[in-house]
Design an enzyme around this catalytic site. Structure first.
Site, PDB file in Angstrom:
ATOM      1  N   HIS A  15      52.421  30.341  76.822  1.00 33.17           N
ATOM      2  CA  HIS A  15      51.149  30.944  77.242  1.00 33.17           C
ATOM      3  C   HIS A  15      50.458  29.936  78.172  1.00 33.17           C
ATOM      4  O   HIS A  15      50.627  28.721  77.994  1.00 33.17           O
ATOM      5  CB  HIS A  15      50.315  31.157  75.972  1.00 33.17           C
ATOM      6  CG  HIS A  15      49.058  31.950  76.146  1.00 33.17           C
ATOM      7  ND1 HIS A  15      47.919  31.428  76.713  1.00 33.17           N
ATOM      8  CD2 HIS A  15      48.754  33.224  75.808  1.00 33.17           C
ATOM      9  CE1 HIS A  15      46.968  32.352  76.706  1.00 33.17           C
ATOM     10  NE2 HIS A  15      47.442  33.456  76.170  1.00 33.17           N
ATOM     11  N   LYS A  70      43.150  35.976  65.586  1.00 31.75           N
ATOM     12  CA  LYS A  70      44.449  36.663  65.540  1.00 31.75           C
ATOM     13  C   LYS A  70      44.927  36.816  64.105  1.00 31.75           C
ATOM     14  O   LYS A  70      46.047  37.222  63.841  1.00 31.75           O
ATOM     15  CB  LYS A  70      45.483  35.889  66.365  1.00 31.75           C
ATOM     16  CG  LYS A  70      45.160  35.864  67.873  1.00 31.75           C
ATOM     17  CD  LYS A  70      46.240  35.166  68.644  1.00 31.75           C
ATOM     18  CE  LYS A  70      45.835  34.768  70.051  1.00 31.75           C
ATOM     19  NZ  LYS A  70      45.706  35.878  70.988  1.00 31.75           N
ATOM     20  N   CYS A 113      48.997  36.280  80.442  1.00 31.57           N
ATOM     21  CA  CYS A 113      48.806  34.813  80.545  1.00 31.57           C
ATOM     22  C   CYS A 113      50.144  34.083  80.427  1.00 31.57           C
ATOM     23  O   CYS A 113      50.244  33.045  79.729  1.00 31.57           O
ATOM     24  CB  CYS A 113      47.830  34.290  79.500  1.00 31.57           C
ATOM     25  SG  CYS A 113      46.200  34.978  79.656  1.00 31.57           S
ATOM     26  N   GLN A 127      50.694  32.998  67.585  1.00 33.99           N
ATOM     27  CA  GLN A 127      51.298  34.298  67.260  1.00 33.99           C
ATOM     28  C   GLN A 127      52.114  34.258  65.967  1.00 33.99           C
ATOM     29  O   GLN A 127      52.742  35.249  65.610  1.00 33.99           O
ATOM     30  CB  GLN A 127      52.203  34.781  68.411  1.00 33.99           C
ATOM     31  CG  GLN A 127      51.478  35.083  69.695  1.00 33.99           C
ATOM     32  CD  GLN A 127      50.448  36.200  69.556  1.00 33.99           C
ATOM     33  OE1 GLN A 127      50.452  36.979  68.614  1.00 33.99           O
ATOM     34  NE2 GLN A 127      49.543  36.276  70.522  1.00 33.99           N
ATOM     35  N   ASP A 151      52.405  25.524  69.069  1.00 32.66           N
ATOM     36  CA  ASP A 151      51.403  26.567  69.273  1.00 32.66           C
ATOM     37  C   ASP A 151      51.738  27.721  68.315  1.00 32.66           C
ATOM     38  O   ASP A 151      52.684  28.472  68.542  1.00 32.66           O
ATOM     39  CB  ASP A 151      51.465  27.016  70.744  1.00 32.66           C
ATOM     40  CG  ASP A 151      50.590  28.225  71.030  1.00 32.66           C
ATOM     41  OD1 ASP A 151      50.019  28.799  70.078  1.00 32.66           O
ATOM     42  OD2 ASP A 151      50.492  28.603  72.216  1.00 32.66           O
TER      43      ASP A 151
HETATM   44  N1  PLP Z   1      49.095  30.687  72.670  1.00 31.27           N
HETATM   45  C1  PLP Z   1      49.632  31.889  72.461  1.00 31.27           C
HETATM   46  C2  PLP Z   1      51.090  32.001  72.152  1.00 31.27           C
HETATM   47  C3  PLP Z   1      48.841  33.038  72.544  1.00 31.27           C
HETATM   48  O1  PLP Z   1      49.395  34.238  72.347  1.00 31.27           O
HETATM   49  C4  PLP Z   1      47.467  32.902  72.825  1.00 31.27           C
HETATM   50  C5  PLP Z   1      46.605  34.069  72.967  1.00 31.27           C
HETATM   51  O2  PLP Z   1      47.037  35.188  73.103  1.00 31.27           O
HETATM   52  C6  PLP Z   1      46.953  31.615  73.012  1.00 31.27           C
HETATM   53  C7  PLP Z   1      47.791  30.530  72.934  1.00 31.27           C
HETATM   54  C8  PLP Z   1      45.509  31.416  73.299  1.00 31.27           C
HETATM   55  O3  PLP Z   1      44.740  31.745  72.179  1.00 31.27           O
HETATM   56  P1  PLP Z   1      43.159  31.800  72.250  1.00 31.27           P
HETATM   57  O4  PLP Z   1      42.819  32.707  73.398  1.00 31.27           O
HETATM   58  O5  PLP Z   1      42.747  32.354  70.926  1.00 31.27           O
HETATM   59  O6  PLP Z   1      42.677  30.410  72.473  1.00 31.27           O
END
Ligand code: PLP
Length: 408
Positions: free
Chosen positions: A120, A225, A365, A202, A199
């Site tokens: 992401h 989430k 993203c 998900q 990270d």
């Molecule tokens: N990393 C992953 C794999 C994501 O799917 C997301 C958001 O969809 C993020 C990071 C960013 O999360 P946040 O917008 O809650 O900071």
């Protein structure tokens, strides 16, 4: 105990109609809906115990502090960490930016920071910018045929120059569950000094996460989430590492002493949480964790796997549809993204919206990943404990009608 089908009843927003149709919410990877008990927790806090935390001796302040710290304990237990290892942030993005700032001094010119091709933007840009500031190199590890981060490529690209490796547990586009333990073993065997960030944005709402057995140094995720409020995230870090790190930001509530010449910090996690935190949302996040730990919710989480299998099987029958990510559904969690030949994902998502079905379309993203897959964008359906087989069947019918209408 609530039967999985009745789980929807606990989410007031799912009673909504969209374009005259019953809402089917398949965008939970972007953010999950919130159960009544989380909504109640927010209201309850503001109507009964609202006060600032940590610096107060009056009753409300003590109650607020106890509730805030209780959530830290719930989060720690949830990922098998200890409370000193759980730092509250604003979200996954904020946690990663904090890490990129706090780990910056360990990166020298010509050193390397490693990520994967499926990240992401939130787990890419902070490291890219760190490399730019330090004249270091961002190294990208590729994927294998099953769309997992490729262990062989990881091994080949690791060296003593690698200072940080940051990669995703479950991809938000491919849906693939990366073999995090195996990948971390490879990293540790080749370079004991490299700091490892996972990270988990998900992963946490779908898989049981045990940060100790994964053996990462840092693990980051977002409350919104996981059926909790927006504006709250978690940065887990191994205690020994957090003890050594300097905070990324400074202010009230984090100090043991301050003079004009110098200041000293409280121990972790408080040294990383300056200023007034997002108290009410953190407390409601605790309620979201209580929700996730109910037996019926865990059962519904297990049943998400059947929804993925069903959606995968039904999508596979459509000749114009190409599914992104692994064919083997046991390697997947939470979501399926796909393209439809000659149709723009935005048109597909807009078409589905007319049937009350909320899916996401775009690059999600993850522009570099889409480029690697040879596409600009995709449509993604993502699942949570309130989704049913009927949701999947209705969505597939709506998709067929949308494709037929758009291809006319
Ligand atoms: N990393 C992953 C794999 C994501 O799917 C997301 C958001 O969809 C993020 C990071 C960013 O999360 P946040 O917008 O809650 O900071």
């Amino acid at each position: 105990m609530t039967a999985p089908k009745e789980m929807k009843e606990e989410f007031p927003i799912l009673k909504r109609n969209v374009h005259g149709k019953q809402l089917i919410y398949l965008d939970s990877s972007a953010t999950t809906q919130k159960p009544q008990q989380v909504l109640d927790a927010l209201r309850h806090f503001y109507t009964t115990s609202n006060a600032n935390v940590h610096r107060v001796v009056h009753t409300l302040g003590e109650e607020a502090t106890a509730l805030y710290e209780q959530t830290r304990k719930k989060v720690a237990d949830f990922v098998r960490a200890s409370t000193e290892e759980i730092v509250f942030t604003r979200g996954t993005t904020d946690s990663i930016n904090m890490l990129a700032c706090m780990l910056e001094s360990s990166v020298q010119p010509d050193d390397e920071v490693m990520i994967s091709a499926m990240e992401h933007h939130s787990n890419l840009i902070p490291w890219q910018q760190l490399c730019k500031r330090r004249n270091a190199k961002l190294v990208v590890v590729g994927m294998n045929q099953e769309y997992e981060i490729d262990p062989a490529d990881l091994k080949a690209k690791l060296s003593e120059k690698t200072k940080i490796v940051s990669f995703v547990h479950v991809s938000h586009v491919l849906g693939v569950i990366n073999p995090v333990r195996e990948l971390i073993k490879i990293i540790r065997n080749k370079n004991k000094e490299a700091r490892i960030v996972v990270d988990g944005a998900q992963a946490v709402a779908h898989l049981a996460v045990d940060v100790k057995s994964i053996d990462c140094d840092f693990y980051v995720f977002s409350a919104h989430k996981m059926y909790g409020p927006t504006g709250v995230g978690v940065l887990y870090g191994k205690k020994a590492l957090l003890d050594k790190l300097e905070p990324a930001s400074f202010g009230g509530g984090m100090i043991t002493s301050v003079s004009f010449e110098k200041s000293t910090w409280l121990d972790s996690p408080h040294k990383f949480e300056p200023g007034t935190p997002n108290i009410a949302d953190v407390i409601a996040f605790g309620t979201a964790i209580d929700f996730m730990q109910r037996d019926d919710v865990k059962k519904a989480q297990e049943q998400e796997k059947d929804l993925i299998k069903l959606a995968h099987a039904e999508l596979s029958k459509l000749s114009s549809v190409t599914i992104l990510g692994p064919k083997d559904c046991s390697k997947r969690s939470g979501l399926i993204a796909f393209t439809v030949k000659d149709l723009h994902p935005h048109d597909v998502a807009t078409g589905l919206d007319q049937y009350g079905v909320a899916v996401r379309a775009g690059h999600h993203c993850a522009m570099p990943l889409h480029k690697k897959l040879g596409i600009d964008a995709s449509t993604r359906m993502s699942f949570a404990v309130y989704n049913t087989k009927e949701d999947v069947k209705t969505t597939l019918e709506a998709l067929k009608k949308t494709i037929a209408a758009l291809k006319k």
